[in-house]
Design a protein around this motif. Structure first.
Motif, short mmCIF file in Angstrom:
data_model
loop_
_atom_site.label_atom_id
_atom_site.label_comp_id
_atom_site.label_asym_id
_atom_site.label_seq_id
_atom_site.Cartn_x
_atom_site.Cartn_y
_atom_site.Cartn_z
N THR A 292 0.70 -1.23 0.03
CA THR A 292 0.10 -0.16 0.05
C THR A 292 0.86 1.28 0.03
O THR A 292 1.92 1.19 0.54
CB THR A 292 -1.02 0.06 1.22
N PRO A 293 0.35 2.26 -0.60
CA PRO A 293 1.14 3.70 -0.81
C PRO A 293 1.37 4.28 0.68
O PRO A 293 2.42 4.94 0.94
CB PRO A 293 0.58 4.56 -1.63
N VAL A 320 -1.30 4.47 13.78
CA VAL A 320 -2.34 3.65 13.04
C VAL A 320 -1.31 3.11 11.83
O VAL A 320 -1.10 3.73 10.87
CB VAL A 320 -3.42 4.20 12.68
N LEU A 321 -1.07 1.73 11.92
CA LEU A 321 -0.06 1.07 10.98
C LEU A 321 -1.09 0.48 9.74
O LEU A 321 -1.22 -0.72 9.85
CB LEU A 321 0.99 0.36 11.57
N THR A 322 -1.63 1.36 8.89
CA THR A 322 -2.62 0.52 7.86
C THR A 322 -1.64 -0.47 6.96
O THR A 322 -2.35 -1.47 6.62
CB THR A 322 -3.28 1.78 6.97
N SER A 349 -6.46 0.20 3.12
CA SER A 349 -5.45 1.40 2.44
C SER A 349 -5.91 2.59 2.38
O SER A 349 -5.31 3.48 2.22
CB SER A 349 -5.13 0.76 0.98
N PHE A 350 -7.53 2.92 2.42
CA PHE A 350 -8.04 4.03 2.05
C PHE A 350 -8.49 4.51 3.51
O PHE A 350 -9.44 5.37 3.67
CB PHE A 350 -9.09 4.08 1.12
N GLY A 351 -7.96 3.80 4.66
CA GLY A 351 -8.74 4.22 6.03
C GLY A 351 -9.84 3.81 6.17
O GLY A 351 -10.57 2.76 5.63
N ALA A 352 -10.76 4.36 7.21
CA ALA A 352 -12.03 3.95 7.66
C ALA A 352 -12.55 5.15 8.44
O ALA A 352 -11.78 5.97 8.93
CB ALA A 352 -11.72 2.74 8.58
N GLY A 353 -13.96 5.24 8.56
CA GLY A 353 -14.35 6.06 9.51
C GLY A 353 -14.56 7.67 8.71
O GLY A 353 -14.62 7.50 7.56
N PRO A 354 -14.71 8.46 9.64
CA PRO A 354 -15.23 9.82 8.98
C PRO A 354 -13.99 10.41 8.01
O PRO A 354 -14.40 11.17 7.02
CB PRO A 354 -15.24 10.71 10.26
N GLY A 359 -10.98 10.50 -2.23
CA GLY A 359 -10.65 10.18 -3.48
C GLY A 359 -10.36 8.66 -3.95
O GLY A 359 -9.80 8.57 -5.04
N ALA A 360 -10.69 7.78 -3.15
CA ALA A 360 -10.53 6.35 -3.18
C ALA A 360 -11.18 5.88 -4.62
O ALA A 360 -10.53 5.13 -5.53
CB ALA A 360 -11.33 5.58 -2.42
N ALA A 361 -12.36 6.56 -5.10
CA ALA A 361 -12.98 6.03 -6.34
C ALA A 361 -12.04 6.40 -7.53
O ALA A 361 -11.93 5.98 -8.52
CB ALA A 361 -14.51 6.68 -6.25
N LEU A 362 -11.59 7.90 -7.25
CA LEU A 362 -10.74 8.33 -8.54
C LEU A 362 -9.46 7.56 -8.87
O LEU A 362 -9.22 7.18 -9.65
CB LEU A 362 -10.64 9.76 -8.14
N ALA A 363 -8.79 7.06 -7.58
CA ALA A 363 -7.53 6.37 -7.55
C ALA A 363 -7.86 5.12 -8.13
O ALA A 363 -6.90 4.57 -9.13
CB ALA A 363 -7.11 6.40 -6.10
N ARG A 364 -8.76 4.58 -7.76
CA ARG A 364 -9.11 3.04 -8.35
C ARG A 364 -9.31 3.26 -9.91
O ARG A 364 -8.83 2.39 -10.68
CB ARG A 364 -10.30 2.50 -7.63
#
Ligand code: HEM
Length: 411
Positions: A292-293, A320-322, A349-354, A359-364
């Motif tokens: 993960t980046p 927090v070690l994703t 990799s894109f975190g969670a919560g608030p 930009g997850a959809a754009l990155a994908r």
């Protein structure tokens, strides 16, 4: 067995040669969360189990560093342009203020807008691949990171926001100065002063651009944001607009560059993907999990509390070690194996919560569309020379990834 302190100390030292994955494997043997006691570590605990990370990032007892925390820690923060700009963004806000800013961005940065970017992603990728073919003609080495992995997401977010291509490299140079300060190992006063100057320049640039779009709206995100604010339906000060634009631009290319970079060696080692490009979405998810980046995030305890049995005092910092969570053997079978055929592959990799990545959809979308184009254009693409790793763990990837593209031809 090394202690949690020793492992996190080794991770915090970062550096080009650090392979964090053996350290993560050792951490997983110790549990899901650990109290840290080493005085030189800024963190009082580290969370690294998959389920623990997911739960922790949704827990409102833990906040991002916002202006209130800044006030307590660095009362002179108002004197620093970079801090003022960042503290005016959603990434450094909590609660209602965060919800207000994020709500406006979600209103204009919609799935439909991401979808509308698709032809643009393809067009930009085509242009960059043409250029790579020219540069690599006759077997010359080309730096994939500079010529593709960076330029594609930078130009895409530039188009999304409405920045001219010709300004992108200037933007990156400024954002890099800010990132040097954000990297937790380099926070000296000189680095902060340089970051301040960069933030002042970027603010000036955006203030001008916002004024132009206010007077003459275009089909871009800045125009939409300005219109939404001016309509009175949403509240956002100009300073908040600038802070969020800075964070959005920065968060978009500085991460997606490494999604492209980290993908390439893995794709080249998996010849089946060339024959079955429809597998690309699954490959992208597995790259996001396997390499993960973005590896490290921080939260601060908003009250005296505990997390999975680890007591934390108000104001204490938690790492927090994703990157570790994505290799948790409790969640992923044989986690150190790259396997795009995994069932139920949902990395954090894109975190969670608030604060889940906006930009997850754009990155994908960028990766799913552009990576097959790279393989398709260059059937003989190969790694060449010595790749150079980035010198930090927060954003892990390659600084330089030389390739040969011989066999590709400009269209
Ligand atoms: C592979 C690429 C990417 C990765 C791995 C990534 C990762 C993340 C993560 C883990 C967070 C959460 C940070 C936290 O909880 O503290 C985040 C937040 C964010 N990301 Fe991304 N990101 C990527 C691409 C993008 C793109 C393309 C954009 C914009 C177009 C973007 C914009 C943002 C913004 C604005 C936030 C802050 C959201 C908030 O605080 O509410 N990211 N990203």
């Amino acid at each position: 067995m090394p202690t949690g302190n020793e492992l996190v100390r080794a991770l915090s030292a970062g550096g080009r040669d650090l392979d964090p994955y053996p350290l993560y494997a050792e951490l997983h043997k110790l549990g899901e969360v650990l109290a840290l006691t080493a005085p030189e570590l800024p963190y009082s605990a580290a969370v690294f189990g998959y389920r623990a990370v997911d739960r922790f990032m949704r827990d409102s007892s833990f906040e991002v560093h916002d202006a209130c925390w800044m006030e307590a820690m660095t009362p002179t923060w108002h004197e620093h342009a970079v801090l003022v700009t960042l503290m005016n963004s959603m990434m450094f806000s909590n609660g209602d203020r965060h919800g207000r800013m994020r709500g406006l961005f979600r209103k204009v940065f919609t799935p439909r807008r991401v979808q509308a970017m698709e032809p643009e992603v393809v067009r930009i990728a085509d242009e960059l691949l043409d250029r790579m073919a020219d540069l690599g003609a006759g077997g010359a080495e080309v730096d994939y990171m500079a010529e593709f992995a960076y330029l594609l997401p930078a130009r895409v977010v530039g188009r999304l926001l409405g920045l001219p291509d010709s300004d992108i490299s200037w933007f990156r140079s400024q954002v890099d100065l800010i990132n040097d300060w954000l990297d937790f190992r380099r926070k000296g006063p000189e680095v902060l002063a340089v970051a301040d100057e960069a933030a002042t320049r970027i603010t000036g640039y955006y203030v001008d651009l916002i004024a132009k779009r206010r007077a003459d709206p275009q089909d871009d995100l800045i125009s939409d944001l300005v219109q939404a604010v001016d309509s009175g339906r949403h509240q956002l000060t100009d300073l908040e607009l600038v802070g969020n634009l800075l964070v959005l631009f920065n968060a978009s290319f500085s991460t997606t560059i490494h999604l492209f970079g980290n993908s390439l060696p893995l794709l080249l080692a998996s010849p089946e993907i060339r024959a079955a490009p429809e597998l690309m979405p699954a490959y992208v998810e597995e790259v996001l999990r396997y390499d993960t980046p973005a590896h490290v995030f921080a939260r601060v305890a908003s009250a005296d509390t505990e997390f999975l049995g680890v007591p934390l005092e108000r104001g204490q910092l938690v790492a927090v070690l994703t990157g570790a969570a994505n290799r948790d053997p409790r969640r992923f079978d044989d986690p150190d194996r790259f396997d795009p055929h995994r069932a139920d592959n949902q990395p954090v990799s894109f975190g969670a919560g608030p604060h889940y990545c906006l930009g997850a959809a754009l990155a994908r979308t960028e990766a799913r569309l552009a990576l097959p184009m790279v393989l398709d254009r260059f059937p003989h693409l190969a790694l060449a020379g010595q790749p150079v790793r980035t010198d930090q763990l927060i954003l892990r990837g390659y600084e330089c990834l030389p390739v040969t593209v011989a066999g590709g031809s400009p269209r």
